[in-house]
Design a protein around this motif. Structure first.
Motif, mmCIF file in Angstrom:
data_model
loop_
_atom_site.group_PDB
_atom_site.id
_atom_site.type_symbol
_atom_site.label_atom_id
_atom_site.label_comp_id
_atom_site.label_asym_id
_atom_site.label_seq_id
_atom_site.Cartn_x
_atom_site.Cartn_y
_atom_site.Cartn_z
ATOM 1 N N ASN A 102 -2.182 -3.811 0.792
ATOM 2 C CA ASN A 102 -0.946 -3.903 0.032
ATOM 3 C C ASN A 102 -1.167 -4.626 -1.303
ATOM 4 O O ASN A 102 -2.277 -5.036 -1.636
ATOM 5 C CB ASN A 102 0.145 -4.596 0.868
ATOM 6 C CG ASN A 102 1.542 -4.273 0.390
ATOM 7 O OD1 ASN A 102 1.740 -3.540 -0.571
ATOM 8 N ND2 ASN A 102 2.531 -4.849 1.061
ATOM 9 N N ALA A 103 -0.095 -4.782 -2.075
ATOM 10 C CA ALA A 103 -0.124 -5.506 -3.344
ATOM 11 C C ALA A 103 1.217 -6.215 -3.513
ATOM 12 O O ALA A 103 2.256 -5.681 -3.134
ATOM 13 C CB ALA A 103 -0.373 -4.556 -4.515
ATOM 14 N N PRO A 104 1.223 -7.422 -4.084
ATOM 15 C CA PRO A 104 2.454 -8.224 -4.171
ATOM 16 C C PRO A 104 3.325 -7.831 -5.352
ATOM 17 O O PRO A 104 3.404 -8.526 -6.369
ATOM 18 C CB PRO A 104 1.914 -9.650 -4.317
ATOM 19 C CG PRO A 104 0.622 -9.480 -5.062
ATOM 20 C CD PRO A 104 0.048 -8.170 -4.580
ATOM 21 N N VAL A 105 4.023 -6.689 -5.224
ATOM 22 C CA VAL A 105 4.817 -6.160 -6.322
ATOM 23 C C VAL A 105 5.947 -5.323 -5.740
ATOM 24 O O VAL A 105 5.822 -4.745 -4.655
ATOM 25 C CB VAL A 105 3.943 -5.294 -7.270
ATOM 26 C CG1 VAL A 105 3.279 -4.150 -6.521
ATOM 27 C CG2 VAL A 105 4.740 -4.768 -8.453
ATOM 28 N N TYR A 381 -5.133 -0.259 0.924
ATOM 29 C CA TYR A 381 -5.788 -1.411 0.291
ATOM 30 C C TYR A 381 -5.832 -1.176 -1.217
ATOM 31 O O TYR A 381 -6.737 -0.584 -1.764
ATOM 32 C CB TYR A 381 -7.154 -1.749 0.895
ATOM 33 C CG TYR A 381 -8.003 -0.612 1.396
ATOM 34 C CD1 TYR A 381 -9.070 -0.136 0.647
ATOM 35 C CD2 TYR A 381 -7.771 -0.032 2.633
ATOM 36 C CE1 TYR A 381 -9.877 0.889 1.122
ATOM 37 C CE2 TYR A 381 -8.570 0.991 3.118
ATOM 38 C CZ TYR A 381 -9.614 1.445 2.353
ATOM 39 O OH TYR A 381 -10.410 2.471 2.819
ATOM 40 N N VAL A 382 -4.766 -1.691 -1.872
ATOM 41 C CA VAL A 382 -4.507 -1.410 -3.282
ATOM 42 C C VAL A 382 -4.345 -2.688 -4.097
ATOM 43 O O VAL A 382 -3.839 -2.649 -5.216
ATOM 44 C CB VAL A 382 -3.254 -0.526 -3.431
ATOM 45 C CG1 VAL A 382 -3.485 0.837 -2.807
ATOM 46 C CG2 VAL A 382 -2.020 -1.183 -2.812
ATOM 47 N N SER A 383 -4.775 -3.822 -3.581
ATOM 48 C CA SER A 383 -4.624 -5.076 -4.312
ATOM 49 C C SER A 383 -5.441 -5.058 -5.598
ATOM 50 O O SER A 383 -6.585 -4.571 -5.620
ATOM 51 C CB SER A 383 -5.091 -6.248 -3.446
ATOM 52 O OG SER A 383 -5.225 -7.424 -4.227
ATOM 53 N N PRO A 384 -4.896 -5.598 -6.689
ATOM 54 C CA PRO A 384 -5.703 -5.724 -7.913
ATOM 55 C C PRO A 384 -6.913 -6.633 -7.731
ATOM 56 O O PRO A 384 -7.835 -6.588 -8.542
ATOM 57 C CB PRO A 384 -4.712 -6.296 -8.932
ATOM 58 C CG PRO A 384 -3.627 -6.906 -8.129
ATOM 59 C CD PRO A 384 -3.515 -6.088 -6.873
ATOM 60 N N GLY A 385 -6.910 -7.440 -6.658
ATOM 61 C CA GLY A 385 -8.092 -8.233 -6.374
ATOM 62 C C GLY A 385 -9.306 -7.390 -6.035
ATOM 63 O O GLY A 385 -10.444 -7.882 -6.059
#
Length: 582
Positions: A102-105, A381-385
């Motif tokens: 996920n991603a926090p957005v 799994y798309v986190s900018p990290g």
């Protein structure tokens, strides 16, 4: 606008001895809560964009909550939203975003595709919990964001209240993440060109011979990479993962892996090889060795998830993947199942572990992989990290579902930052109509198509569809993948999507909705809908030359006609293409 109410919600938790600070900024009131003393700063780097940092005096979970009136709201967009684009209730279970999933957005979208409120957290490695939804008691839309924060970093939150198009606000989030977390290497051009994948075409029944049989036709049709999926490492065809983890080529199917790779590359294709990164199967010789270093066991997969907090595990896994590049000549790696590292309640790390969290272990593992090759990741799994460790990200599996493939690739385009976005593999029944093959390709027009059918058994008509549309992808890759990107109506699954450069506009139509004609330049209109009567919205007078192609690229009409303000109608076949030059 008011602060989020102190209303009990299911799945919620309370803070031990909470401290609360009320913050007013950008016309909003924020409730900031933690079991620590809090300070805050708020800045407005550009009109309508707020950056709020809330800092505890000691390491503690910090939550920031706020509300906006739920007026003219049409959809809620989230990175893991799947196909659901309605307005969720605030009482639903919070979502968690972390490096491995996920991603926090999120974005509350209003009528006219404006962003009522787009938010993102600056933390992209450790878990970030979010709750969003309609507050039944007030008719407002509530938000909260929470994660463990330290005194030196705090919780950093970005809000976009500009009421711009929602895609522009999400693009702004991606740029913000990139600025926060440092530069990322440019994606090689091959990552943005069509590819061939073995998965749907062959499942686990892959061999050097079957791959080589597809390589020549794939290259001739316009593909520049081939991705060999599950099955290369074992003779097991049971669709499980009991035999993964040792990552030795099957001596039956791939007796000379290096020679085979060289042969495929000789056809002009980059070669990527699939790995199920977290798994070691029960039927491998590694099983007893890794059992003390596992996060969980997956019965239905017949495999364990190894624990990346241990250097032993990271060295073992990274060594296998590095060998594919350095010894066998692979151009890249297809890395699968990173989201499986997101184990709920992982065991405490043992004395041999060198980091406390699984997130950090995953980051260290990825940092040990080869950096000079192509790397494909996949939703969710798309986190900018993960950006420093990848070149492309693919839509999650949706075989033979053009609508899902469209929505998932568009969602990825909105927050993928520097990565090339790939569609899930395209497949079709051997008896499928050429026009329906074309509409599958049009459904992923703004991503990189991966083809996964037996190219040697396509009808001449199906092959011509592939040749025409893959040629269009290649010729217009710059505007399709790097141009200004505007998908419409997330609440309706994106019935129309547009990309534009200075003098070129490409619009794909997936429903019978009108298409705007630009005032100057060239409009390419791809008809991904079954209806052939296409309505054009014309804003100014002039003349235009129209060229209409069918799904195989054959010209069916050419003419010049006068444009007048209002609605004009043209006939574009299903799966066909209109070129309109003003």
């Amino acid at each position: 606008m008011t602060a989020a109410p102190g209303i009990w919600q299911p799945h919620d938790r309370t803070f031990e001895q909470p401290e609360e600070v009320r913050v007013e900024a950008a016309g909003l009131e924020f409730a900031c809560t933690a079991a620590a003393a809090l300070t805050w700063t708020a800045t407005e780097p550009s009109p309508g964009v707020l950056e709020l940092r809330v800092t505890p005096d000691r390491t503690a979970d910090v939550r920031v909550a706020w509300q906006v009136p739920c007026v003219d709201a049409t959809a809620f967009w989230a990175a893991d939203g799947g196909e659901h684009r309605g307005l969720p209730p605030f009482w639903r279970r919070p979502r968690t975003a972390a490096l491995e999933k996920n991603a926090p957005v999120g974005c509350l979208v209003g009528a006219g595709d404006v962003a009522i409120c787009t938010f993102a957290a600056g933390e992209v490695v450790r878990p970030v919990r979010t709750r969003t939804g309609v507050v039944e008691e007030t008719g407002e839309f509530g938000f909260w964001v929470e994660h463990e924060a330290t005194p030196d970093a705090g919780l950093l939150l970005r809000l976009d209240l500009t009421r711009r198009h929602f895609a522009a606000t999400l693009s702004g989030v991606a740029d913000w993440w990139r600025a926060l977390h440092g530069p990322v290497a440019d994606v090689p051009d091959v990552a943005r060109m069509p590819a061939y994948s073995t998965w749907y075409a062959m499942q686990q029944h892959v061999s050097a011979e079957s791959v080589e049989r597809q390589a020549g036709p794939a290259a001739e049709l316009g593909c520049e990479a081939i991705i060999v999926d599950d099955g290369w490492h074992s003779d097991d065809r049971g669709r499980g993962y009991g035999y993964v983890g040792e990552w030795e080529p099957s001596p039956t199917s791939f007796p000379d892996i290096s020679g085979h790779v060289a042969k495929v590359r000789g056809d002009g294709l980059a070669y990527l090889l699939w790995y199920a990164l977290p798994f070691v199967g029960r039927h491998t010789a590694l099983w007893d060795r890794v059992e003390p270093y596992t996060l969980a066991y997956k019965d239905h997969m017949n495999a364990a998830i190894v624990d990346p907090r241990y250097p032993y595990v990271r060295d073992l896994v990274a060594g296998h993947l590095t060998r594919a590049v350095t010894e066998w000549g692979m151009d890249g790696l297809k890395i699968d199942f990173i989201d499986q590292f997101a184990v709920e309640n992982p065991p405490p790390p043992g004395p041999e572990a060198d980091c406390e969290t699984v997130n950090e272990g995953v980051r260290r593992l990825l940092a040990q992989l080869p950096r000079d090759c192509l790397v494909e990741l996949r939703q969710p799994y798309v986190s900018p990290g993960l950006w420093p460790f990848a070149t492309m990200v693919r839509a999650s599996d949706c075989p033979l579902s053009p609508a899902h493939n469209r929505q998932r690739t568009v969602d990825l385009r909105l927050i993928a930052g520097p990565l090339a976005v790939h569609a899930d593999m395209l497949m079709w029944h051997p008896g499928e109509r050429p026009a329906r093959v074309a509409t599958q390709l049009i459904s992923v027009l703004f991503a990189v198509p991966q083809i996964s059918v037996d190219l040697t058994s396509q009808t001449p008509e199906q092959a011509e569809v592939l040749r025409f549309w893959l040629g269009f992808f290649r010729e217009h890759a710059e505007v399709l993948q790097r141009g200004s990107f505007r998908p419409a109506r997330p609440d309706l699954g994106y019935p129309q999507v547009t990309a534009r450069s200075e003098d070129t506009v490409v619009t794909a139509r997936y429903a019978p909705v009108p298409v705007a004609v630009p005032a100057t330049g060239t409009l390419w209109l791809a008809n991904g809908d079954a209806s052939s009567d296409v309505l054009l919205e014309v804003s100014g007078s002039g003349t235009a030359r129209a060229t209409i192609h069918d799904c195989q690229g054959r010209i069916v009409s050419e003419n010049t006609f006068a444009l007048r303000p209002g609605i004009a109608q043209v006939t574009v076949p299903e799966g066909g293409l209109l070129r309109l030059e003003r």
